[in-house]
Design a protein around this motif. Structure first.
Motif, PDB file in Angstrom:
ATOM      1  N   SER A 213      39.096   8.560  17.311  1.00 28.83           N
ATOM      2  CA  SER A 213      38.114   8.205  18.343  1.00 28.83           C
ATOM      3  C   SER A 213      38.166   9.173  19.516  1.00 28.83           C
ATOM      4  N   TYR A 214      39.377   9.675  19.863  1.00 24.17           N
ATOM      5  CA  TYR A 214      39.468  10.673  20.930  1.00 24.17           C
ATOM      6  C   TYR A 214      38.743  11.959  20.526  1.00 24.17           C
ATOM      7  N   ASP A 217      35.183  11.317  21.010  1.00 20.44           N
ATOM      8  CA  ASP A 217      34.854  11.257  22.441  1.00 20.44           C
ATOM      9  C   ASP A 217      34.563  12.648  23.003  1.00 20.44           C
ATOM     10  N   GLU A 220      31.097  13.286  22.197  1.00 24.75           N
ATOM     11  CA  GLU A 220      30.232  12.393  22.961  1.00 24.75           C
ATOM     12  C   GLU A 220      30.027  12.888  24.390  1.00 24.75           C
ATOM     13  N   THR A 243      40.501  14.949  25.972  1.00 26.84           N
ATOM     14  CA  THR A 243      40.255  14.341  24.661  1.00 26.84           C
ATOM     15  C   THR A 243      40.980  15.097  23.554  1.00 26.84           C
TER      16      THR A 243
END
Length: 824
Positions: A213-214, A217, A220, A243
Motif C-alpha cells: 500500500s505504501y 501511495d 497516488e 512512501t
C-alpha cells in the motif's frame, strides 16, 4: 432417517439443477444477443475476462483459506460430538477426513465470496493488453499507460488481498477460540505456540500488504487533488521519498515479525511494529513541514511554480488542447443583423416542454436534436407516446425554428412533406432512453439485430433465463419472432463499448423519416497523473478525449460505433483489440453525419483547461468558466448547440465563455458539429467586459425592465449564450414565463453587444434586423389556423398600442399584411 437424507439430497440436487440451468441459459442468451449485434468478439473477451478475474481470484482465495483452515484442523487432535441412542448419550468422534472435507467446503464457499469484482470487465482487458502513450512521468519514469491501464487494476488486487487476509484471520481466530489452544484464562489470554506461529504468519502477510500500500501511495501522490492538494514541492521532496522508505522498512519489518514471532520472541516482533508506526508518523506528518522549512527558496509561489507548470502541461495534454485550433472571424456570424435566426432563443428543456405541451403529446420528450438549414437553427423534438406496447400511438417528431417564436411566445413549427403536416410520423421505435423490458417483434426481413425465437431450444433458453415461461406456450408474433433486449439506448451502447465513457446528452437525429440516437463516447481515466480532475456526467476524470460516436437506429436497435480518425492511445488500443467493432465516417449516411451535434462534453472540459492554463506556450491564465447562478437550475446544465454557422456546409455550434483571472471575458470556445467536427478557441483581441457587471447585470436589467410577469406565472432565466460575431462576442439571454400548466413561453430576450444593450421578443427584434414576412407565413405552420393567427396579431397590435410600443405595433401590422396577402 435414511428417507429424510434422500429427500434433502433430492431437494439440493433440484435446486442445483435449476440454478445451473438458469446460469447456462443466461450465458446462451447473452451470447445470442452479441452474435445478433455482430459483436461476438466483445462477448468472447467479456467471458474470458470474467473467467480470468473471478476464477483466478476465487481459486487463490480458496487455496489460501484452505491452507489456513487445514492448519487449524491439525491443531485439533479430535472432535467429539454428543450422540443419543435411545436413552443413552454417548460421545462420537468425528473422523479426520470429515474435518478436512468441512475445511475444504468452507474454503470453497468463502473463496466464492471473495472473488475480485473489478467491473467493468474491460478494465482487466486494458490492464492485460496495456497501453503505450510514449510519454513517461518525470518522477517514476513510468509510461503514462501504466497509470491509466495497470494502476487501477493493481489497486483492486491490493484491496482484494487485504480483505482476503483479514477475513481469513477473523475465521482462524474464531475457530481457534473454540479450542483450548486460544482461551481467556484467569484474566490473561492463553495462546499455544502453534496458534502464535499461525497468527504471526498472518500478521507478517498483513505487513507485506501494508508495504504494497505504501508503494501504491507513491503513485497516488501524482493523482492527488482536492483536499490533499495537487502534487507540489513537499510531495516531491518529502512525501514521495517517505512512501519509498516506508515500503522498504515495512518489508523488513514483515521479515522481522515472521522470524522472531516464529521463534517465540514476541517482544522483538511487537517492538519492530511499534518502531515502524513511529517512523511512519514522523516521515508522513513531520517530513513535509521540515522540507519546506529547509528549502532554499522560501517563497511558496516561486517554490511551486515549476510544479504548477508541469501540471498545466499534463492537463493540457490530458484533455486534448492540441486538438483545439485557434479560430478567427471565419468561425463566427458575419454581422449582428445578417442572420439573426441562426441564434437559438430556446434552452432544450424549455423547448421540449413547450413543444410536447403544444402538440398535446402524452408524455414529455427529454431530448432535442439540432441542425442547420439555410442559415437557420432548426430543433427536432421527438414526440413519445405515453404507452410502450404494440397498441400505442406511433412516435412523431416536430421540427421547430429555434431562432424565432410566434406572437404568443411559443415555438414556431415547420411543415413536413408535401401534405404540409406539422409533425413527422415515425415507424415503431424499439430503442430509446429509459426503455425497459424486452419486446418480441416479427421481423422476416432480418432488419432487427435480435435473437430469433423460432426454435424450441431458443424459446426454452430465453424463458428459463428470464423466468418467463409464457415464452414457451404463448403466441408469438409471426413470422420470424425476435426478442429485442437492452432497449435503453445507453445500456445498449454500454454493453458493446463499456470501455468508453458516455457523453451527458442523447441527441435525436431524424434523417429520411428515420430516428437515430447519437451518443458521444470518450476515452476517460481517473488515474492519469499530474492532471486536474474535471467532471463528465456523474464522475470526475483526469483524462478525457473524444474517441467515437455511437449512432443507434431507434427502429431496429442496430448500433454503429464510428471511431475518430485521430485517436488517442486508449481508443487506438481498443480499435486494435476489436477491429471489426468500429466503422469509418465514410460509412455514415451523409444526412445523419450532417445533423450530428458537436462533442460538447469534451469542449466543456477543454474550456475549463483553457480558462485555468491557457493554450500551450501561453502564460497561465488562472481564470474560470462563468458560474451558473444566473440561470434557473432546470436549464443551467444544458449543453446544446446555440448557433448555426455557414462554413464549408451549414453546421450547428456550441459556445462556452472563458473568463480570465480578473473575471473579464477572455474569449469563447466554439465546438462545431456535423461532418466538419472541430473545436476552436476564439480569443478577444482586447480585454472583454467584466462578466458580472458588463454582461450579467445589463442582461438582468434589460429583462426586468421590459417583461412584466403575468399573474400565476413565474419568470425563468435561460442560459446566457456567447455568440461570436465578426471579431467580437455578443451575449444573449432569454426569459421564459412558466405558466401553471407547465407550458413555457418566451417572454423576452436581452442582448449585450459592443455597441449597446437591447431587448425584444426575439434576437432579430432586439438587434433591429430586417424581417422576412414571407418566411413567417410561408414554410412555417403556426400552432393555430389562419383565423387564430389573425386574432393573435390583432391582440399583439392592441397590446402594443396600450403600452405605446409603436415599433412592435408596426412589426405586427407588417406581419398581418403579409399574412392577408398570402391567404389561401
Amino acid at each position: 432417517m435414511k428417507a429424510r437424507r434422500w429427500l434433502i439430497a433430492g431437494v439440493l440436487a433440484a435446486a442445483f439443477f435449476l440454478l445451473a440451468g438458469r446460469t447456462i441459459a443466461a450465458i446462451y442468451v447473452d451470447f445470442q444477443w452479441y452474435a445478433a449485434m455482430g459483436a461476438v468478439a466483445v462477448w468472447r473477451e467479456k467471458a474470458a475476462a470474467w473467467l480470468a478475474v473471478r476464477g483466478t481470484s476465487a481459486f487463490f482465495a480458496t487455496l489460501f483459506l484452505f491452507a489456513n483452515l487445514y492448519a487449524v484442523r491439525h491443531s485439533v487432535v479430535s472432535l467429539v460430538l454428543p450422540r443419543r441412542v435411545g436413552n443413552i448419550e454417548i460421545g462420537e468422534e468425528v473422523p479426520g477426513r470429515y474435518l478436512v472435507a468441512g475445511a475444504a467446503i468452507l474454503a470453497v464457499v468463502l473463496g466464492a465470496l471473495l472473488t475480485l469484482r473489478h467491473d467493468p470487465w474491460s478494465a482487466y482487458t486494458l490492464a492485460r493488453e496495456g497501453v503505450v502513450f510514449g510519454e513517461r512521468d518525470p518522477y517514476f519514469d513510468a509510461d503514462l499507460g501504466f497509470f491509466v491501464a495497470w494502476l487501477p487494476f493493481e489497486e483492486a488486487i491490493h484491496i482484494w488481498a487485504l480483505i482476503t487476509i483479514l477475513l481469513t484471520a477473523a475465521v482462524v481466530i474464531f475457530l481457534y477460540a473454540l479450542t483450548p489452544s486460544l482461551r481467556w484464562e484467569r484474566g490473561t489470554l492463553y495462546m499455544s505456540m502453534y496458534v502464535q506461529r499461525h497468527l504471526v504468519v498472518l500478521g507478517a502477510l498483513l505487513l507485506l500488504v501494508l508495504a504494497w500500500s505504501y508503494r501504491l501511495d507513491g503513485f497516488e501522490l501524482l493523482l492527488a487533488e482536492g483536499s490533499r492538494g495537487a502534487f507540489g514541492y513537499s510531495d516531491h521532496r518529502a512525501a514521495l521519498p517517505a512512501t519509498t522508505w516506508l515500503s522498504f522498512l515495512t518489508l523488513i519489518t514483515a521479515l522481522i515479525v515472521a522470524w522472531f514471532g516464529w521463534t517465540g520472541q514476541l517482544r522483538i516482533a511487537f517492538g519492530a511494529v511499534g518502531v515502524l508506526l513511529v517512523l511512519a508518523l514522523l516521515l508522513r506528518q513531520g517530513g513535509p513541514p521540515l522540507v519546506r522549512q529547509l528549502a532554499t527558496t522560501q517563497d511558496p509561489s516561486a517554490r511551486e511554480r515549476p510544479y504548477l507548470a508541469t501540471r498545466a502541461d499534463y492537463t493540457r495534454r490530458a484533455f486534448g488542447l492540441e486538438r483545439v485550433s485557434r479560430g478567427d472571424s471565419a468561425i463566427a456570424l458575419p454581422g449582428l443583423r445578417t442572420n439573426p435566426r441562426a441564434v437559438s432563443l430556446w434552452d432544450p428543456a424549455a423547448l421540449a416542454r413547450a413543444v410536447t405541451r403544444q402538440r398535446r403529446a402524452p408524455s414529455d420528450s427529454t431530448e432535442v436534436g439540432w441542425s442547420a438549414a439555410r442559415g437557420e437553427l432548426v430543433a427536432t423534438v421527438p414526440l413519445r407516446p405515453a404507452a410502450d406496447d404494440d397498441d400505442a400511438p406511433v412516435w412523431g417528431a416536430q421540427r421547430v425554428l429555434a431562432g424565432t417564436v410566434d406572437s404568443r411566445g411559443e415555438p414556431m413549427v415547420i411543415a413536413s412533406g408535401a401534405e404540409g403536416r406539422e409533425s413527422i410520423e415515425l415507424p415503431r421505435v424499439l430503442v430509446y432512453a429509459g426503455a425497459s423490458g424486452a419486446r418480441i417483434v416479427a421481423d422476416s426481413s432480418g432488419r432487427v439485430p435480435a435473437p430469433a425465437l423460432e426454435s424450441s431450444g431458443a424459446r426454452l433458453a430465453h424463458a428459463w433465463s428470464r423466468q418467463n415461461f409464457r415464452l414457451l406456450g404463448g403466441d408469438l408474433p409471426r413470422p420470424a419472432p425476435r426478442l429485442v433486449d437492452r432497449r435503453d439506448v445507453r445500456q445498449r451502447v454500454r454493453a458493446l463499448a463499456p470501455f468508453f465513457a458516455q457523453g451527458t446528452t442523447i441527441s435525436p437525429v431524424v434523417a429520411l423519416d428515420t430516428l437515430f440516437w447519437a451518443i458521444e463516447l470518450y476515452s476517460a481515466s481517473a488515474t492519469y497523473p499530474l492532471s486536474d480532475r474535471i467532471r463528465l456526467g456523474v464522475a470526475e476524470y483526469s483524462y478525457v478525449k473524444h474517441s467515437a460516436t455511437a449512432i443507434v437506429n431507434a427502429h431496429t436497435g442496430r448500433v454503429m460505433l464510428v471511431a475518430d480518425s485521430a485517436r488517442d492511445p486508449i481508443a487506438e488500443r481498443w480499435a486494435t483489440i476489436f477491429p471489426r467493432l468500429f466503422r469509418r465516417w465514410s460509412e455514415v449516411p451523409p444526412a445523419v453525419a450532417r445533423a450530428l451535434p458537436p462533442p460538447t462534453d469534451a469542449a466543456h472540459a477543454q474550456a475549463v483547461v483553457l480558462a485555468r492554463y491557457g493554450m500551450r506556450g501561453e502564460a497561465l491564465r488562472g481564470g474560470e468558466l462563468p458560474l451558473g447562478e444566473t440561470t434557473d437550475t432546470a436549464l443551467a446544465r444544458d449543453h446544446a448547440p446555440q448557433v448555426a454557422l455557414s462554413l464549408q456546409e451549414p453546421a450547428v455550434a456550441w459556445t462556452e465563455t472563458v473568463l480570465d483571472g480578473t473575471k473579464h471575458v477572455a474569449g469563447t470556445v466554439v465546438a462545431v458539429g456535423g461532418r466538419q467536427r472541430a473545436t476552436y478557441w476564439l480569443p478577444l483581441e482586447r480585454q472583454g467586459p467584466r462578466w458580472a457587471t458588463g454582461v450579467v447585470d445589463p442582461l438582468r436589467r434589460a429583462l426586468d425592465s421590459t417583461a412584466a410577469v403575468p399573474r400565476e406565472a413565474r419568470a425563468v432565466r435561460g442560459r446566457i449564450r456567447a455568440i461570436p460575431v465578426g471579431r467580437d462576442l455578443v451575449f444573449m439571454q432569454p426569459l421564459y414565463f412558466w405558466r401553471p400548466d407547465g407550458i413555457p413561453t418566451l417572454a423576452r430576450v436581452a442582448v449585450v453587444a459592443p455597441d449597446g444593450v437591447f431587448s425584444g421578443r426575439s434576437f432579430a427584434d432586439a438587434v433591429g434586423a430586417p424581417r422576412d414576412p414571407a418566411s413567417d407565413t410561408g414554410r412555417v405552420v403556426g400552432p393555430v389556423d389562419f383565423r387564430a393567427r389573425v386574432a393573435d396579431l390583432y391582440t399583439e397590435m392592441r397590446d402594443a398600442l396600450q403600452r405605446g410600443d409603436w415599433a412592435a405595433f408596426g412589426r405586427a401590422y407588417e406581419q398581418l399584411g403579409a399574412l392577408v396577402g398570402r391567404e389561401p
